[in-house]
Design a protein around this motif. Structure first.
Motif, PDB file in Angstrom:
ATOM      1  N   ASP A   6    -128.548  -7.899  71.726  1.00 46.18           N
ATOM      2  CA  ASP A   6    -127.438  -8.816  71.992  1.00 46.18           C
ATOM      3  C   ASP A   6    -126.606  -8.173  73.090  1.00 46.18           C
ATOM      4  O   ASP A   6    -125.849  -7.237  72.853  1.00 46.18           O
ATOM      5  CB  ASP A   6    -126.597  -9.017  70.724  1.00 46.18           C
ATOM      6  CG  ASP A   6    -125.344  -9.855  70.969  1.00 46.18           C
ATOM      7  OD1 ASP A   6    -125.216 -10.416  72.069  1.00 46.18           O
ATOM      8  OD2 ASP A   6    -124.498  -9.937  70.053  1.00 46.18           O
ATOM      9  N   GLY A   8    -123.686  -8.496  75.034  1.00 47.06           N
ATOM     10  CA  GLY A   8    -122.487  -9.294  74.950  1.00 47.06           C
ATOM     11  C   GLY A   8    -121.473  -9.012  76.045  1.00 47.06           C
ATOM     12  O   GLY A   8    -121.575  -8.017  76.773  1.00 47.06           O
ATOM     13  N   SER A  12    -122.144  -4.905  72.707  1.00 46.42           N
ATOM     14  CA  SER A  12    -123.584  -5.132  72.678  1.00 46.42           C
ATOM     15  C   SER A  12    -124.194  -4.398  71.491  1.00 46.42           C
ATOM     16  O   SER A  12    -123.650  -3.398  71.015  1.00 46.42           O
ATOM     17  CB  SER A  12    -124.235  -4.655  73.984  1.00 46.42           C
ATOM     18  OG  SER A  12    -123.752  -5.395  75.091  1.00 46.42           O
ATOM     19  N   GLU A 144    -128.195 -17.535  72.360  1.00 44.71           N
ATOM     20  CA  GLU A 144    -127.416 -16.836  71.333  1.00 44.71           C
ATOM     21  C   GLU A 144    -127.226 -17.658  70.053  1.00 44.71           C
ATOM     22  O   GLU A 144    -127.433 -17.134  68.953  1.00 44.71           O
ATOM     23  CB  GLU A 144    -126.075 -16.401  71.920  1.00 44.71           C
ATOM     24  CG  GLU A 144    -126.219 -15.270  72.936  1.00 44.71           C
ATOM     25  CD  GLU A 144    -124.939 -14.950  73.669  1.00 44.71           C
ATOM     26  OE1 GLU A 144    -123.932 -15.641  73.433  1.00 44.71           O
ATOM     27  OE2 GLU A 144    -124.945 -14.002  74.480  1.00 44.71           O
ATOM     28  N   GLY A 169    -117.854 -15.901  71.642  1.00 45.90           N
ATOM     29  CA  GLY A 169    -117.857 -14.473  71.936  1.00 45.90           C
ATOM     30  C   GLY A 169    -116.677 -14.089  72.807  1.00 45.90           C
ATOM     31  O   GLY A 169    -115.693 -14.824  72.928  1.00 45.90           O
ATOM     32  N   GLY A 301    -119.842 -14.549  66.529  1.00 45.02           N
ATOM     33  CA  GLY A 301    -119.079 -14.033  67.664  1.00 45.02           C
ATOM     34  C   GLY A 301    -117.761 -13.458  67.180  1.00 45.02           C
ATOM     35  O   GLY A 301    -117.132 -13.965  66.254  1.00 45.02           O
ATOM     36  N   ASP A 328    -120.245 -10.431  64.173  1.00 49.41           N
ATOM     37  CA  ASP A 328    -120.619  -9.611  65.327  1.00 49.41           C
ATOM     38  C   ASP A 328    -122.096  -9.263  65.339  1.00 49.41           C
ATOM     39  O   ASP A 328    -122.634  -8.862  66.368  1.00 49.41           O
ATOM     40  CB  ASP A 328    -119.812  -8.306  65.338  1.00 49.41           C
ATOM     41  CG  ASP A 328    -118.384  -8.521  65.802  1.00 49.41           C
ATOM     42  OD1 ASP A 328    -118.179  -9.312  66.729  1.00 49.41           O
ATOM     43  OD2 ASP A 328    -117.479  -7.908  65.213  1.00 49.41           O
TER      44      ASP A 328
END
Length: 561
Positions: A6, A8, A12, A144, A169, A301, A328
């Motif tokens: 992931d 992000g 991450s 996602e 997110g 998120g 998360d």
């Protein structure tokens, strides 16, 4: 070894499907979340917690939220070096991969990486380029929300059901409507906003603070602004936890206090909440469903921790959202499951995963009015949004003039009838033989795959010649030669040994605390000098003991201030 990642905007994660389920790996600090922040310390690159601490002390050497620039030619300058978003993302990926290899004891060569459902073709290609720069092959990109629903659907649901996934997110908001049945996870509709996330909610608080305290944020030095943003992020989290909160901060040698209630925060964020409504309503409309048709709502998120987000979802959809997987971690767990599918994990043999094209894809054409006049610049859809992928569709077109020597075809994505209001993906130039004869038409075929990559083919119907042309790369994209050049430059950067990172992060934190808390500088400086001295001893046990003591002292100081 194939892993799921992931990648992000703010944090991450990385993990693997080990045959029993998804397993996420901690970083050198023992945390599953690695801040998506990069900083330069001389010729050494810092990633994660140490880099985030340096946002305050060395903002000119530190970059964050660069995921928002993916797919553009934006460059960040750190210490005289210029980095594209792909390169900064690659440095984050390299750090994650080092954590995975440390836990697995073997080399990671492939990955499934999650991307926002509404990422464009250019943004998806940039994500793949980041993987190449990090030294891995990106086996697949997974949307996602689909990854999150995959984590929920495979682990917890029995039987059929429709699930709406809301993913808010740090930088993006995605909505996906999925149907789960007989081992199939099928996406029916997807929508979102690539410029709406937790950072925008933080921004409304910053603007309110600036207005109330008559502070000109543009005149603040970079280090002061970074410190304000960091403390405002903690303030925002406090609003979500306690309802009301008070901020005390010293800016430009002036002590300031500011307070805000949860009610006022929700009022300030009303335009952002309205922006969240639109993709939700669009996804339902595209799937031809009403809120009563939805069986479950999933929130994922980090930004969904704000109570106003849960209340919005409950009001719009008439049910309480599911929260039993950590918001998360859900996307990362789904990415590991997708990696398991690619790796043919035994317990996932019967699972089928489908996805949709989030945008309408098409070409520019000229329209003829009743007087026979041509008007260029109109959008002709070839693949409608929310078509199940992989998909291949075609349209027939003809040159405007019999004497035309070149057929110029612009490729676009978007939902507006006028092409200039959509996003240009590239342009194809096809030679036309004036003596060709035939019906004068060409067939334009679009093929869109599960990774969100588009192939365009042109066939001349007069002679059957097919032009297997590759879509000209976007000006902002890196070609193969550029990737190799930049890969060599990244590899020349020094990286701290993984076992040293907790010490580096602690010293960066101490420097940040020294900059923030002027009344305690003597204490912090003494602790920092003592810790540096301990590091020089190279006594591992002593360093560990001193690190714990130093951390406890900083925790106490920040708690009191």
């Amino acid at each position: 070894m194939i892993v799921g990642i992931d990648l992000g905007t703010t944090h991450s994660l990385i993990g693997v499907h080990d045959g029993h389920g998804g397993r996420l790996f901690p970083n050198a600090h023992g945390e599953l979340l690695t801040p998506s922040v990069v900083s330069l310390d001389g010729d050494t690159v810092l990633v994660g917690q140490a880099a985030r601490e340096r946002l305050v002390t060395h903002p000119e050497l530190t970059a964050a939220t660069f995921k928002r620039q993916m797919g553009t030619d934006h460059e960040s300058t750190l210490g005289g070096r210029r980095f594209r978003p792909e390169e900064l993302s690659a440095l984050v990926l390299r750090s994650l991969i080092a954590d995975a290899e440390s836990a697995l004891g073997e080399k990671v060569t492939e990955a499934v990486i999650s991307v926002p459902a509404y990422f464009s073709d250019a943004q998806r290609k940039a994500t793949r380029a980041a993987g190449e720069l990090a030294g891995i092959r990106v086996e697949r990109l997974i949307n996602e929300p689909t990854a999150a629903a995959l984590a929920y659907g495979l682990r917890d649901r029995e039987g059929e059901g429709r699930v709406l996934v809301l993913d808010l997110g740090g930088g993006t908001f995605d909505v996906s409507l999925l149907e789960l049945f007989d081992g199939v996870v099928e996406v029916h509709a997807s929508a979102g906003d690539t410029f709406l996330g937790g950072e925008d909610f933080l921004e409304v608080l910053l603007q309110a603070f600036a207005t109330d305290t008559k502070t000109d944020l543009k005149r603040l030095p970079a280090s002061e602004l970074a410190r304000l943003r960091q403390q405002m992020e903690a303030f925002k989290q406090g609003l979500s936890t306690h309802g009301d909160n008070r901020l005390q901060i010293q800016l430009l040698d002036a002590s300031m206090e500011w307070s805000c209630t949860a009610e006022r925060f929700e009022t300030l964020a009303a335009p952002l909440l309205q922006r969240m409504r639109l993709p939700i309503e669009r996804a339902l409309r595209d799937a031809r469903l009403v809120p009563g048709d939805i069986d479950d709502v999933v929130l994922v998120g980090g930004a969904v921790r704000m109570p106003m987000v849960g209340r919005l979802a409950t009001r719009l959809l008439g049910r309480l959202p599911l929260r039993h997987i950590h918001p998360d971690q859900a996307i990362a767990l789904g990415a590991t499951l997708a990696a398991g599918l690619k790796d043919r994990a035994i317990d996932l043999d019967e699972v089928v995963l489908t996805d949709v094209c989030p945008y309408t894809l098409g070409i520019d054409v000229s329209r003829v009015d009743e007087r026979g006049r041509y008007h260029p610049g109109y959008f002709l859809p070839v693949i409608p949004r929310n078509s199940v992928v992989p998909i291949s569709r075609e349209q027939s077109i003809s040159p405007v003039s019999d004497k035309q020597k070149v057929l110029s075809i612009g490729v676009y994505q978007g939902e507006h009838p006028v092409v200039e209001r959509n996003i240009a993906l590239g342009r194809l130039e096809i030679p036309v033989d004036p003596t060709r004869g035939g019906d004068g038409s060409f067939r334009v075929r679009f093929t869109y795959d599960v990774d969100g990559l588009l192939q365009v083919e042109i066939t001349d119907t007069s002679n059957g010649h097919r032009h297997d042309l590759v879509l000209q790369r976007n000006e902002s994209a890196l070609d193969t030669a550029q990737i190799q050049t930049r890969l060599a430059a990244l590899q020349a950067l020094k990286v701290h040994p993984r076992e040293h990172l907790p010490n580096v992060a602690l010293m960066a934190r101490a420097e940040r605390v020294y900059a923030e808390y002027m009344d305690n500088r003597d204490h912090v400086q003494a602790w920092l000098a003592q810790f540096r001295s301990t590091l020089e001893s190279q006594d591992t046990a002593r360093i560990s003991e001193q690190r714990d003591a130093f951390t406890a002292a900083l925790d106490a100081l920040e708690a009191e201030s």
